[in-house]
Design a protein around this motif. Structure first.
Motif, PDB file in Angstrom:
ATOM      1  N   MET A 165       0.840  -1.024  -0.052  1.00 48.30           N
ATOM      2  CA  MET A 165      -0.014   0.122  -0.176  1.00 48.30           C
ATOM      3  C   MET A 165       0.879   1.243   0.024  1.00 48.30           C
ATOM      4  O   MET A 165       0.587   2.070  -0.796  1.00 48.30           O
ATOM      5  CB  MET A 165      -1.053  -0.210   1.198  1.00 48.30           C
ATOM      6  N   VAL A 166       1.816   1.330   0.884  1.00 44.52           N
ATOM      7  CA  VAL A 166       2.679   2.471   0.969  1.00 44.52           C
ATOM      8  C   VAL A 166       3.521   2.679  -0.483  1.00 44.52           C
ATOM      9  O   VAL A 166       3.526   3.703  -0.868  1.00 44.52           O
ATOM     10  CB  VAL A 166       3.909   2.291   2.063  1.00 44.52           C
ATOM     11  N   GLN A 167       4.004   1.503  -0.956  1.00 46.24           N
ATOM     12  CA  GLN A 167       4.750   1.529  -2.181  1.00 46.24           C
ATOM     13  C   GLN A 167       3.749   2.176  -3.414  1.00 46.24           C
ATOM     14  O   GLN A 167       4.141   3.119  -4.117  1.00 46.24           O
ATOM     15  CB  GLN A 167       5.150   0.191  -2.720  1.00 46.24           C
ATOM     16  N   ASP A 168       2.381   1.571  -3.414  1.00 43.88           N
ATOM     17  CA  ASP A 168       1.388   2.209  -4.342  1.00 43.88           C
ATOM     18  C   ASP A 168       1.066   3.697  -4.227  1.00 43.88           C
ATOM     19  O   ASP A 168       1.203   4.241  -5.267  1.00 43.88           O
ATOM     20  CB  ASP A 168       0.171   1.316  -4.371  1.00 43.88           C
ATOM     21  N   VAL A 169       0.924   4.190  -2.991  1.00 43.32           N
ATOM     22  CA  VAL A 169       0.589   5.436  -2.581  1.00 43.32           C
ATOM     23  C   VAL A 169       1.818   6.340  -3.123  1.00 43.32           C
ATOM     24  O   VAL A 169       1.782   7.525  -3.758  1.00 43.32           O
ATOM     25  CB  VAL A 169       0.494   5.578  -1.055  1.00 43.32           C
ATOM     26  N   MET A 170       3.287   6.170  -2.902  1.00 41.26           N
ATOM     27  CA  MET A 170       4.091   6.848  -3.215  1.00 41.26           C
ATOM     28  C   MET A 170       4.341   6.852  -4.798  1.00 41.26           C
ATOM     29  O   MET A 170       4.777   7.892  -5.210  1.00 41.26           O
ATOM     30  CB  MET A 170       5.564   6.334  -2.536  1.00 41.26           C
ATOM     31  N   LYS A 171       4.006   5.772  -5.347  1.00 40.08           N
ATOM     32  CA  LYS A 171       4.269   5.877  -6.869  1.00 40.08           C
ATOM     33  C   LYS A 171       3.111   6.810  -7.312  1.00 40.08           C
ATOM     34  O   LYS A 171       3.353   7.531  -8.406  1.00 40.08           O
ATOM     35  CB  LYS A 171       4.002   4.452  -7.528  1.00 40.08           C
ATOM     36  N   LYS A 172       2.057   7.036  -6.779  1.00 37.27           N
ATOM     37  CA  LYS A 172       0.932   7.911  -7.138  1.00 37.27           C
ATOM     38  C   LYS A 172       1.193   9.320  -6.725  1.00 37.27           C
ATOM     39  O   LYS A 172       0.468  10.187  -6.938  1.00 37.27           O
ATOM     40  CB  LYS A 172      -0.429   7.544  -6.603  1.00 37.27           C
ATOM     41  N   GLY A 173       2.311   9.401  -5.705  1.00 34.99           N
ATOM     42  CA  GLY A 173       2.357  10.853  -5.405  1.00 34.99           C
ATOM     43  C   GLY A 173       1.455  11.439  -4.058  1.00 34.99           C
ATOM     44  O   GLY A 173       1.200  12.597  -4.160  1.00 34.99           O
ATOM     45  N   GLU A 174       0.868  10.466  -3.450  1.00 35.66           N
ATOM     46  CA  GLU A 174       0.059  11.005  -2.544  1.00 35.66           C
ATOM     47  C   GLU A 174       0.589  10.751  -0.891  1.00 35.66           C
ATOM     48  O   GLU A 174       1.492  10.241  -0.798  1.00 35.66           O
ATOM     49  CB  GLU A 174      -1.180   9.889  -2.390  1.00 35.66           C
ATOM     50  N   ALA A 175      -0.259  11.573  -0.220  1.00 39.49           N
ATOM     51  CA  ALA A 175       0.128  11.538   1.256  1.00 39.49           C
ATOM     52  C   ALA A 175      -0.312  10.274   2.004  1.00 39.49           C
ATOM     53  O   ALA A 175      -1.399   9.717   1.655  1.00 39.49           O
ATOM     54  CB  ALA A 175      -0.272  12.836   2.054  1.00 39.49           C
ATOM     55  N   VAL A 176       0.326   9.862   3.127  1.00 35.53           N
ATOM     56  CA  VAL A 176      -0.191   8.668   3.701  1.00 35.53           C
ATOM     57  C   VAL A 176       0.318   8.649   5.312  1.00 35.53           C
ATOM     58  O   VAL A 176       1.535   9.223   5.389  1.00 35.53           O
ATOM     59  CB  VAL A 176       0.075   7.372   3.048  1.00 35.53           C
ATOM     60  N   THR A 177      -0.315   8.040   6.011  1.00 34.62           N
ATOM     61  CA  THR A 177       0.296   7.807   7.491  1.00 34.62           C
ATOM     62  C   THR A 177      -0.118   6.496   7.768  1.00 34.62           C
ATOM     63  O   THR A 177      -1.167   5.872   7.580  1.00 34.62           O
ATOM     64  CB  THR A 177      -0.363   8.630   8.574  1.00 34.62           C
ATOM     65  N   VAL A 178       0.974   5.698   8.198  1.00 37.76           N
ATOM     66  CA  VAL A 178       0.778   4.278   8.567  1.00 37.76           C
ATOM     67  C   VAL A 178       1.463   3.961  10.081  1.00 37.76           C
ATOM     68  O   VAL A 178       1.960   5.087  10.685  1.00 37.76           O
ATOM     69  CB  VAL A 178       1.321   3.250   7.594  1.00 37.76           C
ATOM     70  N   SER A 179       1.057   2.935  10.573  1.00 38.95           N
ATOM     71  CA  SER A 179       1.791   2.532  11.483  1.00 38.95           C
ATOM     72  C   SER A 179       2.529   1.113  11.554  1.00 38.95           C
ATOM     73  O   SER A 179       1.658   0.261  10.637  1.00 38.95           O
ATOM     74  CB  SER A 179       0.953   2.262  12.883  1.00 38.95           C
ATOM     75  N   THR A 180       3.465   0.829  12.330  1.00 35.32           N
ATOM     76  CA  THR A 180       4.107  -0.553  12.220  1.00 35.32           C
ATOM     77  C   THR A 180       4.979  -0.485  13.505  1.00 35.32           C
ATOM     78  O   THR A 180       5.139   0.419  14.236  1.00 35.32           O
ATOM     79  CB  THR A 180       4.946  -0.586  11.149  1.00 35.32           C
ATOM     80  N   PHE A 181       5.592  -1.564  13.869  1.00 41.00           N
ATOM     81  CA  PHE A 181       6.363  -1.937  14.891  1.00 41.00           C
ATOM     82  C   PHE A 181       8.163  -2.016  14.411  1.00 41.00           C
ATOM     83  O   PHE A 181       8.379  -2.540  13.249  1.00 41.00           O
ATOM     84  CB  PHE A 181       6.086  -3.463  15.578  1.00 41.00           C
ATOM     85  N   ALA A 182       8.837  -1.507  15.437  1.00 39.65           N
ATOM     86  CA  ALA A 182      10.373  -1.765  15.209  1.00 39.65           C
ATOM     87  C   ALA A 182      10.932  -1.870  16.411  1.00 39.65           C
ATOM     88  O   ALA A 182      10.658  -1.140  17.450  1.00 39.65           O
ATOM     89  CB  ALA A 182      10.913  -0.466  14.450  1.00 39.65           C
ATOM     90  N   GLY A 183      11.605  -3.107  16.702  1.00 30.15           N
ATOM     91  CA  GLY A 183      12.188  -3.456  18.026  1.00 30.15           C
ATOM     92  C   GLY A 183      11.360  -3.661  18.946  1.00 30.15           C
ATOM     93  O   GLY A 183      11.449  -3.370  20.228  1.00 30.15           O
ATOM     94  N   GLY A 184       9.896  -4.029  18.578  1.00 27.09           N
ATOM     95  CA  GLY A 184       8.893  -4.396  19.575  1.00 27.09           C
ATOM     96  C   GLY A 184       8.166  -3.063  20.042  1.00 27.09           C
ATOM     97  O   GLY A 184       7.146  -3.089  20.886  1.00 27.09           O
ATOM     98  N   GLN A 185       8.438  -1.925  19.329  1.00 28.18           N
ATOM     99  CA  GLN A 185       7.606  -0.483  19.782  1.00 28.18           C
ATOM    100  C   GLN A 185       6.968  -0.152  18.618  1.00 28.18           C
ATOM    101  O   GLN A 185       7.377  -0.252  17.497  1.00 28.18           O
ATOM    102  CB  GLN A 185       8.936   0.391  20.165  1.00 28.18           C
ATOM    103  N   PRO A 186       5.673   0.307  18.907  1.00 30.42           N
ATOM    104  CA  PRO A 186       4.863   0.833  17.892  1.00 30.42           C
ATOM    105  C   PRO A 186       5.375   2.152  17.611  1.00 30.42           C
ATOM    106  O   PRO A 186       5.653   2.952  18.118  1.00 30.42           O
ATOM    107  CB  PRO A 186       3.606   0.752  18.529  1.00 30.42           C
ATOM    108  N   TYR A 187       5.264   2.452  16.141  1.00 25.84           N
ATOM    109  CA  TYR A 187       5.546   3.641  15.678  1.00 25.84           C
ATOM    110  C   TYR A 187       4.455   4.121  14.589  1.00 25.84           C
ATOM    111  O   TYR A 187       3.863   3.357  14.038  1.00 25.84           O
ATOM    112  CB  TYR A 187       7.096   3.471  14.770  1.00 25.84           C
ATOM    113  N   ILE A 188       4.331   5.533  14.375  1.00 24.36           N
ATOM    114  CA  ILE A 188       3.633   6.131  13.454  1.00 24.36           C
ATOM    115  C   ILE A 188       4.423   6.752  12.548  1.00 24.36           C
ATOM    116  O   ILE A 188       5.382   7.454  12.875  1.00 24.36           O
ATOM    117  CB  ILE A 188       2.622   7.098  14.105  1.00 24.36           C
ATOM    118  N   ILE A 189       4.091   6.661  11.326  1.00 26.41           N
ATOM    119  CA  ILE A 189       4.975   7.290  10.084  1.00 26.41           C
ATOM    120  C   ILE A 189       4.018   8.017   9.230  1.00 26.41           C
ATOM    121  O   ILE A 189       3.246   7.344   8.517  1.00 26.41           O
ATOM    122  CB  ILE A 189       5.897   6.020   9.384  1.00 26.41           C
ATOM    123  N   SER A 190       4.464   9.329   8.768  1.00 30.89           N
ATOM    124  CA  SER A 190       3.726  10.008   7.932  1.00 30.89           C
ATOM    125  C   SER A 190       4.611  10.477   6.819  1.00 30.89           C
ATOM    126  O   SER A 190       5.618  10.849   6.812  1.00 30.89           O
ATOM    127  CB  SER A 190       2.911  11.330   8.520  1.00 30.89           C
TER     128      SER A 190
END
Length: 334
Positions: A271-296
């Motif tokens: 989903m993120v790859q498709d959004v970036m190819k289209k040039g759109e804004a997006v915010t997602v969440s995922t984990f790194a090192g067991g900690q939740p992160y939000i990425i815009s």
């Protein structure tokens, strides 16, 4: 109580089905409520990023407007520039170029300590006249590769925004120059990606920021001797990173290990790859090192409204963990 209803209530299978339907319905309701909370949280984070970015640009616009008004647009500077532009032979033009360089070098050096990365004069037809950051490089045409230079010399009005360049990419503030009421060319002052990033970090120190540049717009115009400074982004194959290791003093710091891990995760997110190819804004969440992160991810547009890059914000997200915990508690007690 009617006999049929009594029988149904005494029927274990029926009661199991009723309770199952209630549980499933409650589960759907709780899931919908959780997703609504998450979407609201994501929208708020995206809006905060956009607002901070605009505020950072405005901060430097005021500073660059002042630098132009108090230094560049003074009559003696315009006269020196016009002398070089109107010179009838190369020797006279080089002499005027040298005098202009010496006249403004102290101010340029002072502004560099405040994140000014480029001071660049252009002719009315878009040829480079004097690059303070590379004074031996001049005479090349910028009209086809630098929309800002084309627009400011055509409309004779200042323009502001992000743009890729032959030496460095940056946020450009480009102004027309007049001498004796005649348009004689233009000048740009550019600030680094680091400058904008630093202002945003002051506004919200809990977030980490990164920029990636459009490979399609950046790669074809870079001077050959500058190519070492760029490498492909780990986040998306259509984007590049400028000075990822912060070898130059005016580059942003390298990404943290957490941000590097998050980029690799997002590189596998379709989903993120498709959004970036289209040039759109997006915010997602995922984990790194067991900690939740939000990425815009916020698309950055150039003067022709093309996506010239992305501004990315990474932040730990305790709200996500709270929403998930609430959801699982409700499910467990339902």
């Amino acid at each position: 109580m009617p006999r049929l209803l009594q029988r149904l209530l005494n029927n274990a299978v029926f009661m199991f089905l009723v309770l199952s339907l209630v549980t499933v319905g409650l589960g759907f309701f709780l899931h919908y409520n959780r997703m609504a909370q998450q979407n609201s949280h994501f929208s708020q984070h995206q809006e905060v990023l956009s607002t901070a970015y605009k505020a950072s640009l405005q901060t430097y616009r005021l500073a660059m407007d002042s630098f132009y008004a108090n230094t560049i647009s003074r009559p003696e500077i315009a006269a020196l520039f016009a002398e070089g532009i109107n010179a009838t032979d190369k020797a006279k033009q080089d002499l005027a170029r040298g005098r202009l360089y010496r006249r403004l070098y102290a101010q340029y050096a002072s502004m560099k300590s405040h994140n000014l990365v480029q001071l660049h004069f252009h002719t009315t037809i878009g040829k480079s006249f004097l690059r303070f950051h590379k004074p031996d490089r001049y005479g090349d045409s910028l009209m086809d590769i630098r929309p800002s230079v084309h627009v400011v010399n055509e409309k004779q009005q200042p323009v502001y925004g992000f743009e890729a360049g032959r030496v460095r990419s940056g946020f450009r503030y480009v102004y027309p120059i007049f001498w004796q009421a005649k348009h004689v060319g233009s000048v740009e002052v550019s600030v680094t990606i680091k400058a904008i990033r630093d202002v945003m970090a002051e506004l919200d120190p809990h977030q980490e920021y990164a920029f990636v540049l459009s490979r399609q717009l950046t790669e074809p115009i870079i001077f050959p001797e500058q190519r070492w400074l760029y490498r492909p982004s780990d986040l998306h194959p259509d984007f590049m990173v400028e000075d990822a290791d912060a070898l130059l003093p005016d580059s942003p710091p390298p990404l943290s290990s957490a941000a590097v891990m998050l980029n690799r995760r997002l590189a596998r997110n379709a989903m993120v790859q498709d959004v970036m190819k289209k040039g759109e804004a997006v915010t997602v969440s995922t984990f790194a090192g067991g900690q939740p992160y939000i990425i815009s991810l916020l698309p950055i547009h150039d003067f022709l409204h093309r996506v010239a890059g992305y501004l990315i914000a990474y932040a730990p997200d305790p709200v996500l963990a709270e929403h998930q915990q609430e959801f699982f508690i409700y499910i467990a007690t339902a």
